[in-house]
Motif scaffolding. Structure first.
Motif, PDB file in Angstrom:
ATOM      1  N   VAL A 247       0.855  -1.194   0.000  1.00 21.68           N
ATOM      2  CA  VAL A 247       0.000   0.000   0.000  1.00 21.68           C
ATOM      3  C   VAL A 247       0.885   1.237   0.000  1.00 21.68           C
ATOM      4  O   VAL A 247       1.817   1.348   0.800  1.00 21.68           O
ATOM      5  N   LEU A 248       0.578   2.182  -0.894  1.00 17.20           N
ATOM      6  CA  LEU A 248       1.302   3.452  -0.961  1.00 17.20           C
ATOM      7  C   LEU A 248       0.761   4.419   0.092  1.00 17.20           C
ATOM      8  O   LEU A 248      -0.451   4.486   0.316  1.00 17.20           O
ATOM      9  N   SER A 249       1.651   5.182   0.698  1.00 15.91           N
ATOM     10  CA  SER A 249       1.264   6.171   1.703  1.00 15.91           C
ATOM     11  C   SER A 249       1.204   7.566   1.100  1.00 15.91           C
ATOM     12  O   SER A 249       2.122   7.980   0.373  1.00 15.91           O
ATOM     13  N   ASN A 250       0.142   8.307   1.422  1.00 19.41           N
ATOM     14  CA  ASN A 250       0.013   9.698   0.966  1.00 19.41           C
ATOM     15  C   ASN A 250       1.145  10.576   1.487  1.00 19.41           C
ATOM     16  O   ASN A 250       1.521  11.569   0.854  1.00 19.41           O
ATOM     17  N   VAL A 251       1.684  10.234   2.663  1.00 19.19           N
ATOM     18  CA  VAL A 251       2.627  11.123   3.342  1.00 19.19           C
ATOM     19  C   VAL A 251       3.876  11.374   2.508  1.00 19.19           C
ATOM     20  O   VAL A 251       4.383  12.499   2.460  1.00 19.19           O
ATOM     21  N   ASP A 252       4.393  10.318   1.857  1.00 18.63           N
ATOM     22  CA  ASP A 252       5.615  10.499   1.082  1.00 18.63           C
ATOM     23  C   ASP A 252       5.614   9.738  -0.245  1.00 18.63           C
ATOM     24  O   ASP A 252       6.622   9.745  -0.956  1.00 18.63           O
ATOM     25  N   GLY A 253       4.496   9.091  -0.578  1.00 19.11           N
ATOM     26  CA  GLY A 253       4.452   8.327  -1.815  1.00 19.11           C
ATOM     27  C   GLY A 253       5.188   7.007  -1.731  1.00 19.11           C
ATOM     28  O   GLY A 253       5.308   6.299  -2.730  1.00 19.11           O
ATOM     29  N   GLY A 254       5.688   6.665  -0.523  1.00 19.70           N
ATOM     30  CA  GLY A 254       6.381   5.399  -0.325  1.00 19.70           C
ATOM     31  C   GLY A 254       5.436   4.335   0.203  1.00 19.70           C
ATOM     32  O   GLY A 254       4.249   4.587   0.434  1.00 19.70           O
ATOM     33  N   PHE A 255       5.969   3.144   0.420  1.00 17.05           N
ATOM     34  CA  PHE A 255       5.134   2.029   0.852  1.00 17.05           C
ATOM     35  C   PHE A 255       5.026   1.957   2.374  1.00 17.05           C
ATOM     36  O   PHE A 255       5.982   2.245   3.096  1.00 17.05           O
ATOM     37  N   TYR A 256       3.842   1.572   2.834  1.00 17.01           N
ATOM     38  CA  TYR A 256       3.630   1.288   4.249  1.00 17.01           C
ATOM     39  C   TYR A 256       4.444   0.065   4.650  1.00 17.01           C
ATOM     40  O   TYR A 256       4.698  -0.826   3.838  1.00 17.01           O
ATOM     41  N   SER A 257       4.823   0.012   5.919  1.00 12.95           N
ATOM     42  CA  SER A 257       5.290  -1.229   6.527  1.00 12.95           C
ATOM     43  C   SER A 257       4.335  -1.544   7.674  1.00 12.95           C
ATOM     44  O   SER A 257       3.584  -0.672   8.121  1.00 12.95           O
ATOM     45  N   ASP A 258       4.355  -2.765   8.151  1.00 12.74           N
ATOM     46  CA  ASP A 258       3.399  -3.178   9.180  1.00 12.74           C
ATOM     47  C   ASP A 258       3.566  -2.418  10.495  1.00 12.74           C
ATOM     48  O   ASP A 258       2.630  -2.323  11.285  1.00 12.74           O
ATOM     49  N   ASP A 259       4.756  -1.854  10.716  1.00 15.09           N
ATOM     50  CA  ASP A 259       5.012  -1.211  12.002  1.00 15.09           C
ATOM     51  C   ASP A 259       4.867   0.310  11.976  1.00 15.09           C
ATOM     52  O   ASP A 259       5.163   0.968  12.971  1.00 15.09           O
ATOM     53  N   ASN A 260       4.422   0.886  10.842  1.00 15.73           N
ATOM     54  CA  ASN A 260       4.314   2.351  10.825  1.00 15.73           C
ATOM     55  C   ASN A 260       2.914   2.857  10.452  1.00 15.73           C
ATOM     56  O   ASN A 260       2.759   4.007  10.042  1.00 15.73           O
ATOM     57  N   LEU A 261       1.900   2.018  10.618  1.00 16.81           N
ATOM     58  CA  LEU A 261       0.553   2.440  10.247  1.00 16.81           C
ATOM     59  C   LEU A 261       0.056   3.595  11.110  1.00 16.81           C
ATOM     60  O   LEU A 261      -0.481   4.585  10.581  1.00 16.81           O
ATOM     61  N   VAL A 262       0.225   3.494  12.420  1.00 21.13           N
ATOM     62  CA  VAL A 262      -0.247   4.562  13.305  1.00 21.13           C
ATOM     63  C   VAL A 262       0.482   5.864  12.996  1.00 21.13           C
ATOM     64  O   VAL A 262      -0.132   6.935  12.885  1.00 21.13           O
ATOM     65  N   GLU A 263       1.785   5.775  12.833  1.00 25.72           N
ATOM     66  CA  GLU A 263       2.606   6.960  12.555  1.00 25.72           C
ATOM     67  C   GLU A 263       2.180   7.635  11.251  1.00 25.72           C
ATOM     68  O   GLU A 263       1.973   8.854  11.199  1.00 25.72           O
ATOM     69  N   ARG A 264       2.031   6.847  10.199  1.00 20.22           N
ATOM     70  CA  ARG A 264       1.705   7.431   8.894  1.00 20.22           C
ATOM     71  C   ARG A 264       0.263   7.936   8.838  1.00 20.22           C
ATOM     72  O   ARG A 264      -0.006   8.990   8.265  1.00 20.22           O
ATOM     73  N   LEU A 265      -0.675   7.190   9.418  1.00 25.09           N
ATOM     74  CA  LEU A 265      -2.077   7.610   9.352  1.00 25.09           C
ATOM     75  C   LEU A 265      -2.328   8.872  10.166  1.00 25.09           C
ATOM     76  O   LEU A 265      -3.121   9.735   9.758  1.00 25.09           O
TER      77      LEU A 265
END
Length: 278
Positions: free
Chosen positions: A218-236
Protein backbone atom coordinates in the motif's frame (compact mmCIF):
# COMPACT_ATOMS: atom_id res chain seq x y z
CA UNK A 1 0.08 -5.44 -13.29
CA UNK A 2 -2.99 -3.83 -11.80
CA UNK A 3 -3.43 -1.31 -8.99
CA UNK A 4 -6.70 -0.43 -7.30
CA UNK A 5 -6.95 3.25 -6.38
CA UNK A 6 -9.64 4.67 -4.10
CA UNK A 7 -11.00 8.26 -4.21
CA UNK A 8 -11.36 10.60 -1.26
CA UNK A 9 -13.48 13.52 -0.16
CA UNK A 10 -14.84 15.50 -3.10
CA UNK A 11 -15.90 12.41 -5.06
CA UNK A 12 -19.13 12.00 -3.13
CA UNK A 13 -22.46 12.56 -4.89
CA UNK A 14 -26.07 11.84 -4.08
CA UNK A 15 -27.03 8.44 -5.45
CA UNK A 16 -23.58 6.89 -4.99
CA UNK A 17 -23.63 3.23 -4.07
CA UNK A 18 -26.93 2.59 -5.84
CA UNK A 19 -27.96 -1.07 -5.70
CA UNK A 20 -24.75 -2.12 -3.94
CA UNK A 21 -26.32 -1.38 -0.53
CA UNK A 22 -28.84 -4.15 -1.11
CA UNK A 23 -26.38 -6.47 -2.84
CA UNK A 24 -23.98 -6.27 0.12
CA UNK A 25 -26.61 -5.94 2.81
CA UNK A 26 -24.36 -7.41 5.53
CA UNK A 27 -21.97 -4.45 5.24
CA UNK A 28 -24.79 -1.95 4.94
CA UNK A 29 -26.36 -3.16 8.18
CA UNK A 30 -22.97 -3.16 9.91
CA UNK A 31 -22.43 0.47 8.86
CA UNK A 32 -25.86 1.44 10.19
CA UNK A 33 -25.09 -0.19 13.54
CA UNK A 34 -21.71 1.54 13.90
CA UNK A 35 -22.82 4.99 12.72
CA UNK A 36 -26.31 5.07 14.22
CA UNK A 37 -28.04 6.14 11.01
CA UNK A 38 -28.97 4.70 7.61
CA UNK A 39 -25.95 4.91 5.31
CA UNK A 40 -28.13 3.94 2.34
CA UNK A 41 -30.60 6.75 3.03
CA UNK A 42 -27.76 9.26 3.42
CA UNK A 43 -26.07 8.29 0.15
CA UNK A 44 -29.14 7.79 -2.02
CA UNK A 45 -31.50 10.50 -0.77
CA UNK A 46 -29.51 12.78 1.58
CA UNK A 47 -32.72 14.05 3.22
CA UNK A 48 -30.92 16.25 5.76
CA UNK A 49 -28.40 17.66 3.24
CA UNK A 50 -25.51 16.10 5.17
CA UNK A 51 -23.61 14.27 2.46
CA UNK A 52 -21.19 17.18 1.89
CA UNK A 53 -20.60 17.63 5.64
CA UNK A 54 -17.20 16.14 6.50
CA UNK A 55 -18.65 14.31 9.50
CA UNK A 56 -20.91 12.32 7.15
CA UNK A 57 -18.92 12.45 3.91
CA UNK A 58 -16.02 10.37 5.15
CA UNK A 59 -17.98 7.38 6.54
CA UNK A 60 -20.25 7.48 3.47
CA UNK A 61 -17.35 7.41 1.01
CA UNK A 62 -15.47 4.75 2.96
CA UNK A 63 -18.57 2.55 2.88
CA UNK A 64 -19.33 3.11 -0.81
CA UNK A 65 -15.68 2.59 -1.78
CA UNK A 66 -15.79 -0.68 0.16
CA UNK A 67 -18.94 -1.87 -1.61
CA UNK A 68 -17.46 -0.92 -4.98
CA UNK A 69 -14.33 -2.90 -4.11
CA UNK A 70 -16.35 -5.96 -3.14
CA UNK A 71 -18.13 -5.72 -6.49
CA UNK A 72 -14.84 -5.23 -8.36
CA UNK A 73 -13.17 -8.34 -6.91
CA UNK A 74 -16.36 -10.31 -7.50
CA UNK A 75 -16.22 -9.36 -11.18
CA UNK A 76 -12.43 -9.76 -11.48
CA UNK A 77 -10.78 -11.83 -8.72
CA UNK A 78 -7.27 -11.28 -10.13
CA UNK A 79 -5.33 -9.76 -7.20
CA UNK A 80 -3.93 -6.26 -7.39
CA UNK A 81 -0.16 -5.76 -7.37
CA UNK A 82 -0.52 -2.75 -5.08
CA UNK A 83 -3.12 -0.39 -3.61
CA UNK A 84 -3.42 3.34 -2.99
CA UNK A 85 -6.04 5.89 -2.05
CA UNK A 86 -6.29 9.66 -2.08
CA UNK A 87 -6.60 10.99 1.51
CA UNK A 88 -9.70 9.22 2.89
CA UNK A 89 -9.34 6.62 0.11
CA UNK A 90 -6.12 5.41 1.72
CA UNK A 91 -8.25 3.73 4.39
CA UNK A 92 -9.95 1.65 1.71
CA UNK A 93 -6.54 0.68 0.33
CA UNK A 94 -5.51 -0.50 3.81
CA UNK A 95 -8.80 -2.36 4.21
CA UNK A 96 -8.26 -4.11 0.86
CA UNK A 97 -4.72 -5.01 1.98
CA UNK A 98 -6.06 -6.67 5.14
CA UNK A 99 -4.83 -4.13 7.72
CA UNK A 100 -8.26 -4.18 9.41
CA UNK A 101 -11.81 -5.34 8.85
CA UNK A 102 -14.67 -3.17 7.62
CA UNK A 103 -15.97 -2.58 11.16
CA UNK A 104 -12.67 -1.29 12.54
CA UNK A 105 -12.02 0.67 9.36
CA UNK A 106 -15.35 2.44 9.62
CA UNK A 107 -14.75 3.22 13.29
CA UNK A 108 -11.37 4.73 12.41
CA UNK A 109 -12.86 6.80 9.59
CA UNK A 110 -15.74 7.95 11.81
CA UNK A 111 -13.23 9.14 14.45
CA UNK A 112 -11.19 10.88 11.76
CA UNK A 113 -14.32 12.61 10.47
CA UNK A 114 -15.26 13.74 13.98
CA UNK A 115 -11.83 15.25 14.54
CA UNK A 116 -11.58 16.92 11.14
CA UNK A 117 -15.10 18.34 11.31
CA UNK A 118 -14.20 19.99 14.63
CA UNK A 119 -11.64 22.19 12.86
CA UNK A 120 -12.68 25.52 11.37
CA UNK A 121 -11.38 28.86 10.17
CA UNK A 122 -9.48 27.55 7.18
CA UNK A 123 -10.08 26.57 3.60
CA UNK A 124 -8.53 25.06 0.50
CA UNK A 125 -8.21 25.85 -3.19
CA UNK A 126 -7.07 23.98 -6.28
CA UNK A 127 -4.45 25.84 -8.32
CA UNK A 128 -4.57 24.90 -11.99
CA UNK A 129 -1.76 24.81 -14.58
CA UNK A 130 0.76 26.52 -12.32
CA UNK A 131 4.00 24.74 -11.49
CA UNK A 132 5.13 24.51 -7.89
CA UNK A 133 8.06 26.93 -8.31
CA UNK A 134 5.83 29.67 -9.70
CA UNK A 135 3.25 29.02 -6.99
CA UNK A 136 5.85 29.23 -4.21
CA UNK A 137 7.32 32.41 -5.70
CA UNK A 138 3.87 34.00 -5.76
CA UNK A 139 3.15 33.06 -2.13
CA UNK A 140 6.61 34.23 -1.01
CA UNK A 141 6.09 37.53 -2.77
CA UNK A 142 2.99 38.08 -0.66
CA UNK A 143 4.66 36.92 2.54
CA UNK A 144 2.09 34.12 2.77
CA UNK A 145 4.20 31.52 4.56
CA UNK A 146 1.13 30.32 6.46
CA UNK A 147 -0.23 28.57 3.37
CA UNK A 148 0.67 24.91 2.87
CA UNK A 149 0.51 22.65 -0.16
CA UNK A 150 -2.19 20.14 0.78
CA UNK A 151 -2.21 17.97 -2.35
CA UNK A 152 0.40 17.43 -5.04
CA UNK A 153 -2.18 15.92 -7.38
CA UNK A 154 -0.37 16.31 -10.71
CA UNK A 155 1.93 18.76 -12.45
CA UNK A 156 -1.15 20.73 -13.50
CA UNK A 157 -3.11 20.60 -10.23
CA UNK A 158 -1.86 21.59 -6.79
CA UNK A 159 -4.18 22.14 -3.82
CA UNK A 160 -3.28 24.72 -1.17
CA UNK A 161 -4.67 25.10 2.35
CA UNK A 162 -4.55 27.77 5.02
CA UNK A 163 -6.49 30.25 7.11
CA UNK A 164 -9.15 32.23 5.27
CA UNK A 165 -7.41 35.66 5.50
CA UNK A 166 -4.23 34.17 3.99
CA UNK A 167 -6.21 32.46 1.23
CA UNK A 168 -8.04 35.71 0.43
CA UNK A 169 -4.66 37.47 0.08
CA UNK A 170 -3.40 34.64 -2.13
CA UNK A 171 -6.45 34.90 -4.39
CA UNK A 172 -5.67 38.58 -4.91
CA UNK A 173 -2.12 37.75 -5.99
CA UNK A 174 -3.36 34.94 -8.23
CA UNK A 175 -5.78 37.34 -9.94
CA UNK A 176 -2.96 39.84 -10.53
CA UNK A 177 -0.68 37.18 -12.02
CA UNK A 178 -3.28 35.31 -14.04
CA UNK A 179 -3.05 32.13 -11.97
CA UNK A 180 -6.21 30.02 -12.20
CA UNK A 181 -7.63 28.75 -8.90
CA UNK A 182 -10.83 27.13 -7.66
CA UNK A 183 -11.80 27.51 -3.97
CA UNK A 184 -12.99 24.16 -2.59
CA UNK A 185 -16.15 23.60 -0.57
CA UNK A 186 -14.50 22.42 2.64
CA UNK A 187 -14.83 23.62 6.21
CA UNK A 188 -11.15 23.67 7.18
CA UNK A 189 -7.56 23.53 5.94
CA UNK A 190 -7.17 19.77 5.65
CA UNK A 191 -3.69 18.28 5.12
CA UNK A 192 -1.98 21.37 6.49
CA UNK A 193 -0.35 22.53 9.73
CA UNK A 194 -3.83 23.62 10.88
CA UNK A 195 -4.63 19.94 11.48
CA UNK A 196 -1.57 19.34 13.69
CA UNK A 197 -3.50 19.77 16.98
CA UNK A 198 -5.63 16.75 16.01
CA UNK A 199 -2.71 14.44 15.28
CA UNK A 200 -2.01 13.09 18.77
CA UNK A 201 -5.67 12.47 19.63
CA UNK A 202 -6.02 10.48 16.42
CA UNK A 203 -2.80 8.56 17.09
CA UNK A 204 -4.11 7.65 20.56
CA UNK A 205 -7.29 6.28 18.99
CA UNK A 206 -5.34 4.31 16.38
CA UNK A 207 -3.18 2.69 19.05
CA UNK A 208 -6.33 0.98 20.31
CA UNK A 209 -6.88 -0.76 16.96
CA UNK A 210 -5.46 -4.21 16.33
CA UNK A 211 -3.82 -3.91 12.90
CA UNK A 212 -3.03 -7.02 10.87
CA UNK A 213 -0.04 -7.54 8.54
CA UNK A 214 -0.55 -6.11 5.05
CA UNK A 215 -1.19 -8.74 2.39
CA UNK A 216 -0.69 -6.33 -0.55
CA UNK A 217 1.71 -3.35 -0.79
CA UNK A 218 0.00 0.00 0.00
CA UNK A 219 1.30 3.45 -0.96
CA UNK A 220 1.26 6.17 1.70
CA UNK A 221 0.01 9.70 0.97
CA UNK A 222 2.63 11.12 3.34
CA UNK A 223 5.61 10.50 1.08
CA UNK A 224 4.45 8.33 -1.81
CA UNK A 225 6.38 5.40 -0.32
CA UNK A 226 5.13 2.03 0.85
CA UNK A 227 3.63 1.29 4.25
CA UNK A 228 5.29 -1.23 6.53
CA UNK A 229 3.40 -3.18 9.18
CA UNK A 230 5.01 -1.21 12.00
CA UNK A 231 4.31 2.35 10.83
CA UNK A 232 0.55 2.44 10.25
CA UNK A 233 -0.25 4.56 13.31
CA UNK A 234 2.61 6.96 12.56
CA UNK A 235 1.71 7.43 8.89
CA UNK A 236 -2.08 7.61 9.35
CA UNK A 237 -1.85 10.23 12.09
CA UNK A 238 0.74 12.22 10.11
CA UNK A 239 -1.54 12.11 7.05
CA UNK A 240 -3.94 14.55 8.74
CA UNK A 241 -1.45 17.40 8.54
CA UNK A 242 0.85 16.27 5.71
CA UNK A 243 0.62 16.94 1.99
CA UNK A 244 -1.04 14.23 -0.10
CA UNK A 245 1.77 13.14 -2.43
CA UNK A 246 -0.51 11.67 -5.09
CA UNK A 247 1.73 12.39 -8.07
CA UNK A 248 4.66 10.60 -6.43
CA UNK A 249 2.42 7.69 -5.43
CA UNK A 250 1.30 7.14 -9.03
CA UNK A 251 4.84 7.43 -10.39
CA UNK A 252 6.10 4.94 -7.78
CA UNK A 253 3.36 2.48 -8.72
CA UNK A 254 4.31 2.79 -12.37
CA UNK A 255 7.98 2.27 -11.45
CA UNK A 256 7.10 -1.04 -9.76
CA UNK A 257 5.50 -2.27 -12.99
CA UNK A 258 1.86 -1.21 -12.66
CA UNK A 259 0.35 -0.66 -16.08
CA UNK A 260 -3.36 -0.57 -15.22
CA UNK A 261 -4.97 1.71 -12.64
CA UNK A 262 -8.55 0.85 -11.69
CA UNK A 263 -10.43 3.50 -9.71
CA UNK A 264 -12.76 1.88 -7.21
CA UNK A 265 -15.50 4.19 -5.92
CA UNK A 266 -17.75 6.96 -7.20
CA UNK A 267 -16.56 9.20 -10.03
CA UNK A 268 -13.36 9.27 -12.08
CA UNK A 269 -11.28 12.04 -10.46
CA UNK A 270 -8.27 9.80 -9.84
CA UNK A 271 -8.46 8.20 -13.28
CA UNK A 272 -8.17 11.67 -14.83
CA UNK A 273 -5.28 12.59 -12.53
CA UNK A 274 -3.42 9.37 -13.39
CA UNK A 275 -3.84 10.22 -17.07
CA UNK A 276 -2.30 13.65 -16.53
CA UNK A 277 0.53 12.33 -14.36
CA UNK A 278 1.54 9.60 -16.81
Amino acid sequence: MKAYIFPGQGSQSQGMGGELFDEFDFYTRMADDILGYSIKELCLNDPERQLNNTLYTQPALFTVNTLCYLKAIQDDPTPAACLAGHSLGEYNALLAAGAFGFDDGLRIVHKRAQLMSSASGGGMAAVINCDIDRLRACLNQGGLDGIDVANYNSDSQIVIAGLQPDLAAAYGLFDEQGIVYVPLKVSAAFHSRQMAPLKEAFADFLRGIGFSPLQVPVLSNVDGGFYSDDNLVERLSAQLCSSVMWRDSVLNMRATGVTRFKEVGPGDVLTKLVGKIL
